[in-house]
Design a protein around this motif. Sequence first.
Motif, PDB file in Angstrom:
ATOM      1  N   ASP A   1       2.599   6.129  -5.632  1.00 15.57           N
ATOM      2  CA  ASP A   1       1.916   6.277  -7.145  1.00 15.57           C
ATOM      3  C   ASP A   1       0.930   7.112  -7.402  1.00 15.57           C
ATOM      4  N   CYS A   2       0.115   7.601  -6.353  1.00 19.24           N
ATOM      5  CA  CYS A   2      -0.770   8.464  -6.542  1.00 19.24           C
ATOM      6  C   CYS A   2      -0.906   9.841  -5.914  1.00 19.24           C
ATOM      7  N   PHE A   3      -0.179   9.961  -5.033  1.00 19.89           N
ATOM      8  CA  PHE A   3       0.090  11.296  -4.416  1.00 19.89           C
ATOM      9  C   PHE A   3       1.484  11.718  -4.344  1.00 19.89           C
ATOM     10  N   ASP A   4       1.597  13.085  -4.520  1.00 21.21           N
ATOM     11  CA  ASP A   4       2.497  13.875  -4.475  1.00 21.21           C
ATOM     12  C   ASP A   4       2.566  14.573  -3.142  1.00 21.21           C
ATOM     13  N   PRO A   5       3.827  14.895  -2.522  1.00 20.27           N
ATOM     14  CA  PRO A   5       3.756  15.739  -1.160  1.00 20.27           C
ATOM     15  C   PRO A   5       2.840  17.160  -1.530  1.00 20.27           C
TER      16      PRO A   5
ATOM     17  N   ALA B   1       0.802  -1.366  -0.042  1.00 24.02           N
ATOM     18  CA  ALA B   1       0.008   0.037  -0.024  1.00 24.02           C
ATOM     19  C   ALA B   1       0.852   1.204   0.058  1.00 24.02           C
ATOM     20  N   SER B   2       2.112   1.173   0.425  1.00 19.23           N
ATOM     21  CA  SER B   2       2.935   2.150   0.624  1.00 19.23           C
ATOM     22  C   SER B   2       3.370   2.678  -0.775  1.00 19.23           C
TER      23      SER B   2
ATOM     24  N   TRP C   1      -7.373   3.595   6.033  1.00 10.71           N
ATOM     25  CA  TRP C   1      -5.789   4.197   6.352  1.00 10.71           C
ATOM     26  C   TRP C   1      -5.781   5.400   6.689  1.00 10.71           C
ATOM     27  N   LEU C   2      -5.271   5.779   7.945  1.00 14.64           N
ATOM     28  CA  LEU C   2      -4.968   6.985   8.667  1.00 14.64           C
ATOM     29  C   LEU C   2      -3.664   7.379   8.253  1.00 14.64           C
ATOM     30  N   GLY C   3      -3.533   8.784   7.960  1.00 11.08           N
ATOM     31  CA  GLY C   3      -2.133   9.182   7.679  1.00 11.08           C
ATOM     32  C   GLY C   3      -2.145  10.668   8.305  1.00 11.08           C
TER      33      GLY C   3
ATOM     34  N   ILE D   1       3.212  10.750   8.029  1.00  7.53           N
ATOM     35  CA  ILE D   1       3.308   9.479   9.015  1.00  7.53           C
ATOM     36  C   ILE D   1       2.312   8.479   8.871  1.00  7.53           C
ATOM     37  N   ASN D   2       2.496   7.292   8.530  1.00  2.47           N
ATOM     38  CA  ASN D   2       1.376   6.281   8.784  1.00  2.47           C
ATOM     39  C   ASN D   2       0.917   6.283  10.301  1.00  2.47           C
TER      40      ASN D   2
END
Length: 156
Positions: A78-82, A72-73, A148-150, A90-91
């Motif tokens: 693949d999907c998200f830029d900073p 998943a990381s 998924w919490l981030g 942080i996971n």
Amino acid sequence: MSALDNALAAAQENLGVEVGVSDWITVSQHMIDEFARVTLDDQWIHVDPSRAAAETPFGGSIAHGFLTLSLASRMFYDCFDPLPGQAMGINYGFDKLRFLAPVRSGARIRGRFVLSKVRKRSETELLRVHDLTVEIENQNTPALVTSWLGLTIFDL
């Protein structure tokens, strides 16, 4: 307005929306074997393709559920830029994680992300929750589903 406040406002506009679909990842036997080696989980359904083909309904070896989850990381990257102003991500954990279908050696998987919650935790922390579905190519039942919490940490 701060970078965090801008990110919060943008995220709120995408609540309930699919915000990303990752590239396909092939889960090879080599990947499964290496995961077994580093986690010390060498159960035969993962590392003995001949026995798994003969003694299970899977037709061969299957990936560890935690291997599928750990990918998943990569799917997230693949999907998200900073985000603008983001110092780090942080996971923060998972809610309602379920493994629904085995991932056979050689199968391809990808992640679909739906933004389900977002809130400001502090002046520097944004909590985002993505509902993640990991699909298996050409199968109706996904490998796993979870929330998924981030935490996104912003510079002051």
